[in-house]
Design a protein around this motif. Sequence first.
Motif, mmCIF file in Angstrom:
data_model
loop_
_atom_site.group_PDB
_atom_site.id
_atom_site.type_symbol
_atom_site.label_atom_id
_atom_site.label_comp_id
_atom_site.label_asym_id
_atom_site.label_seq_id
_atom_site.Cartn_x
_atom_site.Cartn_y
_atom_site.Cartn_z
ATOM 1 N N ALA A 1 0.946 -0.990 -0.160
ATOM 2 C CA ALA A 1 -0.010 0.107 0.117
ATOM 3 C C ALA A 1 0.897 1.220 0.169
ATOM 4 N N LEU A 2 1.566 1.707 0.863
ATOM 5 C CA LEU A 2 2.874 2.385 0.897
ATOM 6 C C LEU A 2 3.177 2.424 -0.408
ATOM 7 N N ALA A 3 3.640 1.810 -0.655
ATOM 8 C CA ALA A 3 4.736 1.700 -2.714
ATOM 9 C C ALA A 3 3.567 2.290 -3.743
ATOM 10 N N ASP A 4 2.455 1.701 -3.615
ATOM 11 C CA ASP A 4 1.446 2.313 -4.511
ATOM 12 C C ASP A 4 1.073 3.707 -4.124
ATOM 13 N N ALA A 5 0.887 3.979 -3.344
ATOM 14 C CA ALA A 5 0.968 5.991 -2.245
ATOM 15 C C ALA A 5 1.708 6.291 -3.000
ATOM 16 N N ARG A 6 3.049 5.776 -2.674
ATOM 17 C CA ARG A 6 4.406 6.706 -2.776
ATOM 18 C C ARG A 6 4.024 7.137 -4.538
ATOM 19 N N ASN B 1 1.789 7.244 -6.549
ATOM 20 C CA ASN B 1 0.767 8.256 -6.835
ATOM 21 C C ASN B 1 1.013 9.653 -6.252
ATOM 22 N N TYR B 2 1.781 9.600 -5.211
ATOM 23 C CA TYR B 2 1.728 10.725 -4.891
ATOM 24 C C TYR B 2 3.311 11.176 -5.269
ATOM 25 N N ARG B 3 4.383 10.735 -6.109
ATOM 26 C CA ARG B 3 5.667 11.384 -6.420
ATOM 27 C C ARG B 3 5.197 11.688 -8.247
ATOM 28 N N THR B 4 3.819 11.372 -8.862
ATOM 29 C CA THR B 4 2.632 11.469 -10.305
ATOM 30 C C THR B 4 2.672 13.014 -9.641
ATOM 31 N N GLN B 5 1.755 13.188 -8.481
ATOM 32 C CA GLN B 5 0.752 14.259 -8.354
ATOM 33 C C GLN B 5 1.836 14.670 -7.892
ATOM 34 N N LEU B 6 2.458 15.228 -7.403
ATOM 35 C CA LEU B 6 3.697 16.671 -7.111
ATOM 36 C C LEU B 6 3.817 17.239 -8.286
ATOM 37 N N ASP B 7 4.679 15.710 -9.079
ATOM 38 C CA ASP B 7 5.617 16.423 -10.143
ATOM 39 C C ASP B 7 4.087 16.434 -10.999
ATOM 40 N N SER B 8 2.933 16.807 -11.129
ATOM 41 C CA SER B 8 2.012 17.534 -11.529
ATOM 42 C C SER B 8 1.974 18.688 -11.668
ATOM 43 N N ILE B 9 1.913 18.742 -9.824
ATOM 44 C CA ILE B 9 1.296 20.360 -9.540
ATOM 45 C C ILE B 9 2.652 20.913 -9.898
ATOM 46 N N GLN B 10 3.739 20.302 -9.292
ATOM 47 C CA GLN B 10 5.370 21.078 -9.265
ATOM 48 C C GLN B 10 5.244 22.157 -11.205
ATOM 49 N N SER B 11 4.317 20.963 -11.951
ATOM 50 C CA SER B 11 4.628 21.713 -13.179
ATOM 51 C C SER B 11 3.825 22.848 -13.172
ATOM 52 N N GLU B 12 2.397 22.462 -12.697
ATOM 53 C CA GLU B 12 1.402 23.258 -12.831
ATOM 54 C C GLU B 12 2.157 24.573 -11.975
ATOM 55 N N SER C 1 6.967 12.077 3.069
ATOM 56 C CA SER C 1 6.554 11.457 4.748
ATOM 57 C C SER C 1 6.145 10.387 4.158
ATOM 58 N N THR C 2 5.275 9.927 3.773
ATOM 59 C CA THR C 2 5.295 8.532 2.626
ATOM 60 C C THR C 2 6.727 7.523 2.541
ATOM 61 N N ALA C 3 7.183 8.183 1.631
ATOM 62 C CA ALA C 3 8.660 7.330 1.619
ATOM 63 C C ALA C 3 8.741 7.383 2.580
ATOM 64 N N SER C 4 9.320 8.180 3.855
ATOM 65 C CA SER C 4 10.067 8.307 4.976
ATOM 66 C C SER C 4 8.850 6.809 5.393
ATOM 67 N N GLN C 5 8.244 6.647 5.659
ATOM 68 C CA GLN C 5 7.831 6.329 6.684
ATOM 69 C C GLN C 5 7.811 5.083 5.383
ATOM 70 N N GLU C 6 7.185 4.679 4.212
ATOM 71 C CA GLU C 6 8.353 3.467 3.490
ATOM 72 C C GLU C 6 9.167 2.504 3.250
ATOM 73 N N ILE C 7 10.223 3.614 3.761
ATOM 74 C CA ILE C 7 11.584 2.880 4.372
ATOM 75 C C ILE C 7 11.694 2.245 5.571
ATOM 76 N N ASN C 8 10.784 3.051 6.154
ATOM 77 C CA ASN C 8 11.083 2.857 8.109
ATOM 78 C C ASN C 8 9.728 1.637 8.115
ATOM 79 N N THR C 9 9.126 1.364 6.954
ATOM 80 C CA THR C 9 8.517 -0.194 7.339
ATOM 81 C C THR C 9 9.336 -0.952 6.935
ATOM 82 N N ARG C 10 9.789 -0.720 5.702
ATOM 83 C CA ARG C 10 10.570 -1.763 4.709
ATOM 84 C C ARG C 10 11.533 -2.186 6.025
ATOM 85 N N TYR C 11 12.269 -1.929 6.150
ATOM 86 C CA TYR C 11 13.251 -1.723 7.376
ATOM 87 C C TYR C 11 13.028 -2.776 8.376
#
Length: 429
Positions: free
Chosen positions: A363-368, A370-381, A401-411
């Motif tokens: 779930a975190l990988a999927d969220a990360r 999607n959030y990256r896609t959203q960030l890149d899109s909003i940055q371009s806009e 925040s999601t990427a950090s949570q994913e790293i912590n959960t992964r390890y």
Amino acid sequence: MHRAVAIITAMVFASGTAVAQTDQSCIAFEDALAISVDVNPQIEGAEAERDLARANLLATLSQDRPQVVFFAQTGEGDGRLQNNQRDNQVGIQLQQTLYNFGANRMARASAQEQVQAAEYSIAETQVRVAQETGTAYLEALRSAAIQVLTEEQEQYYLQDALTADERLRAQAITIADASQVKASAAIATSQRIDATLVRDQALTRLALLLDFDSACTSGLSAFIYADDTEEVIERETLDSILDVAARNAASLKRAQSQIRSARATTEQNRRAGLPVISFQAFAAYEEDIDINGPTGEFITRDRIGLNVTSQLYSGGLGKARVDDSLARLRSANSELTSARIALEDNVTRAWVRIKAQQQTLEALADARINYRTQLDSIQSEYRIGTRPLGDVVQAAERYYSTASQEINTRYQYYNNLFTLRTTVFGLDE
């Protein structure tokens, strides 16, 4: 987490950890475990306890072997000694216990079980040391990944902060927006500094455990180790894993050996007051004495026979020894029960966490992503003026925040896999 997810995750964070994952000069995960077992002083202490138990076993075995004593005495006085021996005497005496109702056999069995318990204690200590090192190794990898992420986050905010004043003058953003992005950049810098400190501390601790001046880690070796463990776990159920753990656990085997040792000691102490039959023989030369005193000549005094001895009263010492051994037996039984409960608890908790974290990581990988896609899109806009800066900051906060949570959960997941594997299967070659 399935292998595909592990590969995707590794690829996402490869930008900052590629050197740590592929550098052949770094210590591989399994090599670090082996090194720590070789250099950790706890192992030497456990081996010393084993050597003490072996020495006690040798002392116990000597009770079944002949005891040979050389004796000599000389003296001058009136009359004979009370035991009818002469003052000037030299000889050799041999004594061999023939039967004592199994007391020596029980003592030998107890000592042998103590040696076996010490061997299991070494294996138990090796697992504990390896778990400590493995956890430190994974923490070094986790902190390095977080440090790379905070560097990326800092650079992202700094880029926007550098253009904030220019955009403010062009009235493309408000003062509040400019202040927000500058504050976010400052916070990101603080987080990067803290993450660097945590990473350096983790590497220092790992170096101490491995007795190295410096140490670097190989993320790839840890990923491979986790994948191998996943393949085993996926074929098993919790009940089967618990059965394997119970068969392999050095803590349970050690406690069982201590129980057998305590039982044997109890039986040995109960036999202490029973008769002992022994064979005795001696050959001696004794100066002859007649009514006029020593003659200057030596005569042979040889003897061979059987002795039966039985302790009738020892002031309560025998009962005290039996009570002591019974208390040790109760303690050993209690330790076995506690070790079994602890083992089942550790295995069950690790198993449950692994199963939950597998779904969480997906779930975190999927969220990360999607959030990256959203960030890149909003940055371009934002760059073309169709989005306010606040949207960019919020999107960045969600992504990092999601990427950090994913790293912590992964390890945490890797550490649970590692703990489960070493707890259930011990340390293989």
